[in-house]
Design a protein around this motif. Structure first.
Motif, PDB file in Angstrom:
ATOM      1  N   TYR A  24       0.832  -1.205   0.000  1.00 57.92           N
ATOM      2  CA  TYR A  24       0.000   0.000   0.000  1.00 57.92           C
ATOM      3  C   TYR A  24       0.872   1.263   0.000  1.00 57.92           C
ATOM      4  N   TRP A  40      -6.533   0.531 -11.846  1.00 57.37           N
ATOM      5  CA  TRP A  40      -6.784  -0.053 -10.530  1.00 57.37           C
ATOM      6  C   TRP A  40      -6.240   0.790  -9.376  1.00 57.37           C
ATOM      7  N   PHE A  43      -8.513   2.244  -6.780  1.00 55.41           N
ATOM      8  CA  PHE A  43      -9.239   1.298  -5.931  1.00 55.41           C
ATOM      9  C   PHE A  43      -8.395   0.807  -4.760  1.00 55.41           C
ATOM     10  N   ASN A  44      -7.098   1.067  -4.790  1.00 55.68           N
ATOM     11  CA  ASN A  44      -6.222   0.670  -3.698  1.00 55.68           C
ATOM     12  C   ASN A  44      -6.104   1.860  -2.756  1.00 55.68           C
ATOM     13  N   THR A  45      -7.055   1.960  -1.832  1.00 58.17           N
ATOM     14  CA  THR A  45      -7.190   3.153  -1.008  1.00 58.17           C
ATOM     15  C   THR A  45      -6.638   3.013   0.403  1.00 58.17           C
ATOM     16  N   ASP A  46      -6.317   1.784   0.813  1.00 55.27           N
ATOM     17  CA  ASP A  46      -5.786   1.582   2.167  1.00 55.27           C
ATOM     18  C   ASP A  46      -5.116   0.206   2.256  1.00 55.27           C
ATOM     19  N   GLU A  48      -6.030  -2.367   3.884  1.00 53.75           N
ATOM     20  CA  GLU A  48      -7.005  -3.457   3.756  1.00 53.75           C
ATOM     21  C   GLU A  48      -7.258  -3.793   2.286  1.00 53.75           C
ATOM     22  N   ALA A  49      -7.305  -2.801   1.414  1.00 50.33           N
ATOM     23  CA  ALA A  49      -7.484  -3.060  -0.025  1.00 50.33           C
ATOM     24  C   ALA A  49      -6.287  -3.828  -0.580  1.00 50.33           C
ATOM     25  N   SER A  50      -5.090  -3.485  -0.135  1.00 51.79           N
ATOM     26  CA  SER A  50      -3.902  -4.228  -0.555  1.00 51.79           C
ATOM     27  C   SER A  50      -3.957  -5.662  -0.051  1.00 51.79           C
ATOM     28  N   GLU A  52      -6.646  -7.465   0.578  1.00 51.96           N
ATOM     29  CA  GLU A  52      -7.630  -8.206  -0.215  1.00 51.96           C
ATOM     30  C   GLU A  52      -7.077  -8.558  -1.598  1.00 51.96           C
ATOM     31  N   TRP A  53      -6.328  -7.641  -2.197  1.00 54.30           N
ATOM     32  CA  TRP A  53      -5.714  -7.924  -3.489  1.00 54.30           C
ATOM     33  C   TRP A  53      -4.714  -9.074  -3.364  1.00 54.30           C
TER      34      TRP A  53
END
Length: 185
Positions: A24, A40, A43-46, A48-50, A52-53
């Protein structure tokens, strides 16, 4: 864990959940640089998004029958980017690869070496027959990679990607296993 040594300073490895925060932060520090060509990024905003990816990339190992599709690029023991198979067709033995690199680590040959490694891995270890790279027509840095590696330019896919509310053409490059072996032994 899968690890592919490229040279003394560079290797590729599978992501782990522990990479979520460093990934992130790497994306965030290069956000303006990356979002010019990669949809993309927004969409990588925090962290947690990293995370999940990364979970998705780990699930991809099972989908492919055991080989990793997406790899962390580690340069001098630091996460600096990603290289991987965006699409793999096991029936027809072809794949498309994608890549990105931290803005601070550009112009060191890292992404060229990482792409060379994943292409070799795809042909030798996975048994692919064809690998393609698609790059936005205006993205000269990204287009330089397949050109440098000897890929053949095949054509243009018109307005195939939407980035920042604008459609972009892709230039399609390809390499066949037999041609790669001739060039690289």
């Amino acid at each position: 864990m899968f690890k592919y040594q490229v040279n003394e300073d560079l290797y590729l490895r599978m992501y782990t959940i522990d990479d979520a925060a460093p990934l992130y932060h790497l994306i965030n520090e290069s956000r303006d640089h990356l979002k010019e060509w990669l949809a993309w990024v927004d969409f990588n905003t925090d962290v947690e998004a990293s995370k999940e990816w990364i979970k998705g990339t780990l699930n991809g190992v099972f989908e492919t029958g055991g080989y990793p599709k997406t790899l962390a690029i580690i340069y001098q023991e630091e996460l600096v980017g990603t290289v991987g198979f965006n699409e793999v067709n096991r029936t027809h033995r072809y794949a498309s690869i994608g890549y990105w690199l931290s803005e601070k680590k550009q112009k060191k040959g890292i992404i060229t070496d990482a792409c060379r490694a994943i292409v070799t891995y795809g042909f030798q270890d996975i048994g692919l027959n064809r690998i393609e790279i698609r790059a936005a027509s205006g993205n000269k840095k990204s287009r330089a990679i397949p050109e440098r590696l000897g890929f053949q330019e095949e054509g243009i896919l018109r307005q195939v990607e939407l980035i920042n509310d604008e459609f972009y053409d892709h230039i399609v490059y390809s390499m066949l296993a037999k041609d790669w072996l001739k060039k690289n032994g």
